[in-house]
Enzyme design. Structure first.
Site, PDB file in Angstrom:
ATOM      1  N   HIS A  93      28.662 -40.699  42.128  1.00  6.43           N
ATOM      2  CA  HIS A  93      28.945 -39.728  43.199  1.00  6.43           C
ATOM      3  C   HIS A  93      27.826 -38.713  43.424  1.00  6.43           C
ATOM      4  O   HIS A  93      27.826 -38.034  44.466  1.00  6.43           O
ATOM      5  CB  HIS A  93      30.228 -38.943  42.905  1.00  6.43           C
ATOM      6  CG  HIS A  93      31.461 -39.792  42.819  1.00  6.43           C
ATOM      7  ND1 HIS A  93      31.885 -40.591  43.858  1.00  6.43           N
ATOM      8  CD2 HIS A  93      32.366 -39.956  41.820  1.00  6.43           C
ATOM      9  CE1 HIS A  93      33.004 -41.213  43.509  1.00  6.43           C
ATOM     10  NE2 HIS A  93      33.318 -40.851  42.277  1.00  6.43           N
ATOM     11  N   HIS A 129      37.021 -45.477  42.481  1.00 12.03           N
ATOM     12  CA  HIS A 129      36.534 -44.551  43.512  1.00 12.03           C
ATOM     13  C   HIS A 129      35.387 -45.184  44.300  1.00 12.03           C
ATOM     14  O   HIS A 129      34.660 -46.026  43.778  1.00 12.03           O
ATOM     15  CB  HIS A 129      36.069 -43.234  42.872  1.00 12.03           C
ATOM     16  CG  HIS A 129      37.164 -42.525  42.130  1.00 12.03           C
ATOM     17  ND1 HIS A 129      37.380 -42.718  40.774  1.00 12.03           N
ATOM     18  CD2 HIS A 129      38.105 -41.651  42.554  1.00 12.03           C
ATOM     19  CE1 HIS A 129      38.419 -41.981  40.395  1.00 12.03           C
ATOM     20  NE2 HIS A 129      38.882 -41.323  41.455  1.00 12.03           N
TER      21      HIS A 129
END
Ligand code: V1D
Ligand code: CA
Length: 418
Positions: free
Chosen positions: A152, A226
């Site tokens: 991320h 994710h």
């Protein structure tokens, strides 16, 4: 799932049986000591648990075990901005008092400043960059860094428990061989006529060689629950890196990864997003994973594959809502390995620690292709795995909210784009 057919074993460069692979495993014994803080779900201790399991299973003896270098600031600046790296370098829990600075770099409850944060970033990133160098030098067929995979992190911002994007830096390193070598040549030669003639011949040769030896294309596959947003964003406009993320989509962090998001400019159709719903099981997952990856391998034909093995897609994960078994998760490793392309395995999410260690240990088995004893050996952390003390645990009876129709629609759309 184990021993299931449908692989893609091509003639191996490292063994006629197309089974044996040279595996290099990167581990820094200090990594398990870092601590995000009370109540935070990310626990680097899981890397130490995995390592201890690997040791007691005797698997470390079958791999080259490498203590990686710490990444230097200038390594990090190959992707991150100077001011963000300078901030990380100086950030201390006791001195982070300015809320504007915290906001600017997205320092929140998800991404707190904790004791020795910068050393933590240097540790997990150094291991991924060294793993890329190991593949570049053809010293291994498979490289593993369970402390990496922090997908991320953005260019000048922390996000989702990630500060430095070791994946982007490793991919840049894999692609780098190409550009640097000609810069070294002039300093090797002296007389000026001689030099310019030799330099141009040498440059041409190097150019030809670099096309032959450099990695032109890298495939990134992300099986963390994710969306792999930081990696996708970094390579959104290039056709040299294809990113493929399988993830929960809909009211779930980070909120990106729509099926229609597929890259820009030269990178159009080089980003692939596979949005999934709660409760997906092994069968439904592979109903998509295998045909999508088979088509990607065929059309993109990568020189190396980087697989982010986030274990929060496992059944029973503290933050996840999928229903994959360890065998189903590891089947992704087995399947990608079967293409005989240099492979990098990285960690990522995973918040039920005992299952993370089970899964990553079993994925090392699959990398080495050796027999697995389901019963765990006695070791320091055995207490975590009770009452059964097995590698494999049952999945749950939760509802699979991915209907056959929705899977067929996703598959058709993605295969069509490819
Ligand atoms: F539950 C928590 C307790 C303490 C601190 C954070 C969390 C937590 C759980 N889930 N934070 C999240 C996610 N954040 C949010 C935002 C905070 N809200 C204002 C919205 O939902 C972040 C989940 C990050 C997942 C990281 C990862 O598994 O993908 C990963 N991959 O590589 C490393 C980590
Ligand atoms: Ca993912």
């Amino acid at each position: 799932m184990e021993g299931a057919g449908g692989g893609n074993s091509l003639p191996s460069t490292s063994g006629a049986d197309a089974v044996k692979r040279r595996v290099s495993y990167f581990y820094d014994p200090d990594v398990g000591n870092y601590y995000y803080g009370l109540g935070h779900p990310m626990k680097p201790h899981r890397i130490r648990m995995t390592h201890s399991l690997l040791e007691k299973y005797g698997l470390l003896d079958r791999m080259k075990v490498i203590h990686p270098q710490l990444a230097r600031d200038r390594d990090l600046c190959a992707f991150h901005t100077d001011d963000y790296v300078a901030f990380l370098q100086s950030a201390k829990p006791e001195t982070l008092t300015n809320p504007c600075v915290a906001r600017r770099f997205n320092i929140t409850d998800d991404c707190p400043v904790f004791y020795r944060l910068f050393e933590f970033c240097q540790t997990y990133t150094g291991a991924s960059v060294d793993a890329a160098k190991e593949l570049n030098r053809c010293n291994a067929d498979i490289v593993i860094n369970w402390s990496g995979g922090l997908h991320h992190a953005k260019r000048s911002e922390a996000s989702g428990f990630c500060y430095v994007n070791d994946i982007v830096l490793a991919i840049l390193k894999l692609l780098e061989n190409h550009d640097v070598s000609p810069l070294l040549v002039p300093s090797l030669l002296s007389s000026s006529f001689h030099r310019s003639f030799c330099v141009s011949v040498f440059h041409s040769l190097l150019l030809i060689c670099s096309f032959l030896i450099c990695l032109q294309r890298v495939l990134y596959v992300d099986i963390d629950i994710h969306h792999g947003d930081g990696v996708e964003e970094a390579f959104l406009t290039t056709d040299r890196v294809m990113t493929v993320s399988f993830h929960k989509f809909g009211e779930y962090f980070p909120g990106t990864g729509h099926i229609l998001d597929n890259g820009y400019g030269k990178g159009k159709y080089y980003a692939v997003n596979v949005p999934l719903n709660d409760g997906i099981d092994d069968e439904s997952y592979h109903y998509l994973f295998k045909p999508i990856i088979a088509k990607v391998m065929e059309v993109f034909n990568p020189d190396a594959v980087v697989l982010q093995c986030g274990a929060d897609s496992l059944s029973g994960d503290r933050l996840g809502c999928f229903n994959l078994s360890v065998k189903g998760h590891a089947e992704c490793v087995r399947y990608l390995r079967s293409f005989n392309v240099p492979l990098m395995l990285l960690g990522g999410g995973g918040y039920t620690l005992r299952n993370v260690a089970r899964c990553w240990c079993y994925e090392v088995y699959w990398s080495l292709h050796v027999e697995v004893n389901d019963k765990m050996p006695d070791h320091e952390y055995l207490g975590y795995y009770g009452p059964d003390y097995n590698i494999h645990v049952a999945t749950s009876n939760m509802e699979n909210k991915n209907s056959r129709k929705s899977l067929d629609d996703i598959k058709a759309k993605i295969l069509d784009n490819l």
